[in-house]
Design a protein around this motif. Sequence first.
Motif, PDB file in Angstrom:
ATOM      1  N   LEU A 133       3.828   3.846  13.709  1.00  0.00           N
ATOM      2  CA  LEU A 133       4.447   2.998  14.726  1.00  0.00           C
ATOM      3  C   LEU A 133       3.418   2.018  15.265  1.00  0.00           C
ATOM      4  CD1 LEU A 133       6.908   2.372  16.577  1.00  0.00           C
ATOM      5  CD2 LEU A 133       5.923   4.005  18.218  1.00  0.00           C
ATOM      6  N   LEU A 134       3.712   0.750  15.142  1.00  0.00           N
ATOM      7  CA  LEU A 134       2.928  -0.296  15.799  1.00  0.00           C
ATOM      8  C   LEU A 134       3.620  -0.580  17.124  1.00  0.00           C
ATOM      9  CD1 LEU A 134       2.537  -2.673  12.717  1.00  0.00           C
ATOM     10  CD2 LEU A 134       1.083  -0.765  13.376  1.00  0.00           C
TER      11      LEU A 134
ATOM     12  N   ALA B 135       0.819  -1.216   0.000  1.00  0.00           N
ATOM     13  CA  ALA B 135       0.000   0.000   0.000  1.00  0.00           C
ATOM     14  C   ALA B 135       0.849   1.260   0.000  1.00  0.00           C
ATOM     15  CB  ALA B 135      -0.918  -0.007   1.219  1.00  0.00           C
ATOM     16  N   GLY B 136       2.154   1.113  -0.121  1.00  0.00           N
ATOM     17  CA  GLY B 136       3.040   2.264  -0.151  1.00  0.00           C
ATOM     18  C   GLY B 136       3.332   2.853   1.213  1.00  0.00           C
ATOM     19  N   LEU B 137       3.134   2.073   2.274  1.00  0.00           N
ATOM     20  CA  LEU B 137       3.374   2.529   3.650  1.00  0.00           C
ATOM     21  C   LEU B 137       4.506   1.726   4.270  1.00  0.00           C
ATOM     22  CD1 LEU B 137      -0.378   2.735   4.710  1.00  0.00           C
ATOM     23  CD2 LEU B 137       1.128   4.686   4.257  1.00  0.00           C
ATOM     24  N   ASP B 138       5.214   2.348   5.196  1.00  0.00           N
ATOM     25  CA  ASP B 138       6.397   1.711   5.790  1.00  0.00           C
ATOM     26  C   ASP B 138       6.319   1.782   7.320  1.00  0.00           C
ATOM     27  OD1 ASP B 138       8.846   0.474   6.063  1.00  0.00           O
ATOM     28  OD2 ASP B 138      10.002   2.311   5.777  1.00  0.00           O
ATOM     29  N   PRO B 139       5.500   0.943   7.947  1.00  0.00           N
ATOM     30  CA  PRO B 139       5.362   0.993   9.406  1.00  0.00           C
ATOM     31  C   PRO B 139       6.540   0.337  10.110  1.00  0.00           C
ATOM     32  CG  PRO B 139       4.127  -0.852   8.581  1.00  0.00           C
ATOM     33  CD  PRO B 139       4.692  -0.140   7.365  1.00  0.00           C
TER      34      PRO B 139
ATOM     35  N   ARG C 281       3.557  14.139  11.658  1.00  0.00           N
ATOM     36  CA  ARG C 281       2.530  13.351  12.361  1.00  0.00           C
ATOM     37  C   ARG C 281       3.044  11.950  12.649  1.00  0.00           C
ATOM     38  NH1 ARG C 281      -1.461  10.292   9.273  1.00  0.00           N
ATOM     39  NH2 ARG C 281      -3.100   9.456  10.651  1.00  0.00           N
ATOM     40  N   LEU C 282       2.760  11.470  13.865  1.00  0.00           N
ATOM     41  CA  LEU C 282       3.055  10.086  14.234  1.00  0.00           C
ATOM     42  C   LEU C 282       1.742   9.376  14.491  1.00  0.00           C
ATOM     43  CD1 LEU C 282       5.079   7.821  15.015  1.00  0.00           C
ATOM     44  CD2 LEU C 282       4.908   8.655  17.375  1.00  0.00           C
ATOM     45  N   LEU C 283       1.500   8.290  13.766  1.00  0.00           N
ATOM     46  CA  LEU C 283       0.338   7.439  13.977  1.00  0.00           C
ATOM     47  C   LEU C 283       0.783   6.225  14.781  1.00  0.00           C
ATOM     48  CD1 LEU C 283      -2.548   6.316  13.454  1.00  0.00           C
ATOM     49  CD2 LEU C 283      -1.645   5.378  11.288  1.00  0.00           C
ATOM     50  N   ILE C 284       0.154   6.010  15.933  1.00  0.00           N
ATOM     51  CA  ILE C 284       0.479   4.864  16.777  1.00  0.00           C
ATOM     52  C   ILE C 284      -0.720   3.932  16.828  1.00  0.00           C
ATOM     53  CG2 ILE C 284       1.106   4.078  19.091  1.00  0.00           C
ATOM     54  CD1 ILE C 284       2.470   6.718  19.589  1.00  0.00           C
ATOM     55  N   LEU C 285      -0.532   2.697  16.386  1.00  0.00           N
ATOM     56  CA  LEU C 285      -1.513   1.625  16.551  1.00  0.00           C
ATOM     57  C   LEU C 285      -0.948   0.688  17.606  1.00  0.00           C
ATOM     58  CD1 LEU C 285      -2.332   0.896  12.796  1.00  0.00           C
ATOM     59  CD2 LEU C 285      -3.550   2.410  14.366  1.00  0.00           C
ATOM     60  N   SER C 286      -1.743   0.354  18.625  1.00  0.00           N
ATOM     61  CA  SER C 286      -1.149  -0.333  19.767  1.00  0.00           C
ATOM     62  C   SER C 286      -2.138  -1.251  20.465  1.00  0.00           C
ATOM     63  CB  SER C 286      -0.636   0.699  20.776  1.00  0.00           C
ATOM     64  OG  SER C 286      -1.731   1.240  21.514  1.00  0.00           O
TER      65      SER C 286
ATOM     66  N   TYR D  63       6.872  15.160  17.990  1.00  0.00           N
ATOM     67  CA  TYR D  63       6.023  15.328  16.818  1.00  0.00           C
ATOM     68  C   TYR D  63       5.004  16.443  17.050  1.00  0.00           C
ATOM     69  CZ  TYR D  63       7.676  10.946  14.749  1.00  0.00           C
ATOM     70  OH  TYR D  63       8.451   9.956  14.186  1.00  0.00           O
ATOM     71  N   GLY D  64       4.723  17.179  15.981  1.00  0.00           N
ATOM     72  CA  GLY D  64       3.689  18.190  16.072  1.00  0.00           C
ATOM     73  C   GLY D  64       2.321  17.576  16.336  1.00  0.00           C
ATOM     74  N   GLU D  65       2.080  16.381  15.773  1.00  0.00           N
ATOM     75  CA  GLU D  65       0.817  15.670  15.976  1.00  0.00           C
ATOM     76  C   GLU D  65       1.108  14.202  16.271  1.00  0.00           C
ATOM     77  OE1 GLU D  65      -2.135  17.065  16.015  1.00  0.00           O
ATOM     78  OE2 GLU D  65      -1.551  19.057  15.267  1.00  0.00           O
ATOM     79  N   VAL D  66       0.504  13.708  17.337  1.00  0.00           N
ATOM     80  CA  VAL D  66       0.543  12.280  17.652  1.00  0.00           C
ATOM     81  C   VAL D  66      -0.895  11.799  17.733  1.00  0.00           C
ATOM     82  CG1 VAL D  66       1.149  10.502  19.339  1.00  0.00           C
ATOM     83  CG2 VAL D  66       2.734  12.394  18.890  1.00  0.00           C
TER      84      VAL D  66
END
Length: 400
Positions: A371-372, A145-149, A315-320, A335-338
């Motif tokens: 980030l997972l 999908a063009g993403l690099d987690p 932006r940092l997206l955290i799935l946890s 990060y400006g946005e988490v």
Amino acid sequence: MRPTVFARIGRHTAKAVIIGLLAVPAVLSLRALRLPDDPNLTPLPPRPHSFGELVELPPKVTAWVGDHFGFRTNFIMADNIVRFKLFHEFPTVQVAYGQHGRYFMAAHARNAGPYQAMTAVCGKGKATDGTIPYLNKLFTAFHAAGLDPKLLVVASSPVVYPQDVPRGLVKECSGSDTAATRVLASPDLLPEARRSILYPLKEMREIAKNSTLFPKTWFHWAGDGLDQVARLSLTEFWQTPLDQPPLKVYKHIGDSDLGHMVIGIKLTSELIEPNFEASGIKPCFGPDCYPEIEGVGRVLGDISRFHNPNAPKRRLLILSDSFGQKASQWYSRYYGEVEHFCTSHAAKLTPQQVDAMKAYIYRNRADTDILLLYHDGGAMYDVLRLGTEPILPSAPAPKA
């Protein structure tokens, strides 16, 4: 003669008092007959209609009385307190008293074997058979999908503090040969997956010598040591600038996340947490943090977001799993946005909610790091799989 009469009166009075004390909770238990059935308690058996049912009735009635006896909760609390104060003993296999004043989540279920949750992350732990195939699937799907987690596997307290576990587990938990290290060393794990996973067991043991990673009465991690793990992961994964000013912190005494498992026993620890107001960060916790995907937050529950106007505009997206709640707060320094989403209830999302969530979280890709973050017990034993599989990104549609 007179002393004998008084002695008899005293003895009979004592009997009456004892009978009265026993009668009060017995009478109170009859009130349960008028209450709706509680699915967590033994139901009152029906009236017997045969000799066989009559023979089976006494143990069923005994079980009902045991669950509905007056002052039952008070008696349980008193028993728990006495056993804990005198013997450091818990009436459940789910909590264990270790050494040096540390407590552990010992089992994930009441019917689990002794120390199940601890041995699973120590030397005898063996990841489920589907762990490696799913890790390969996960990173393949994201890359397509063009993403690099990146995946941070958090070492949990038994392996971070092996000197504090019950004596019989010290040797087993002191080594570095764990389920997570064996998965990372497996030839079946795709190289592109291995390059994107960090399991900082050695580093966390060093950090724990001078900073708090796990409060002594907690299962989850919390404390100033989380900032050091955040910095470690950012250096390993993205070479993120780390020159942001430290977060202001405050200390307070907080209730243990294990305390709800044993009524009557209060466990507390000193907690070190970010002071967002003093640090110039705007935090948000709970379902209302994401009006952009209304309804999703109500299902997931454990979600949060942070805006730091003084950090880089990224932006940092955290799935946890549940370990992301405390960790996400410390990443807000960089990060400006988490944006943090705990995926423990992702399977409950409707197809429409899944589509809305995926469209939202995987937006703005050029300025987003993913980030997972799952603890070793979650990453190796299907919590990661069950939480992320419903929201894996779809490959982009082929160009016409």
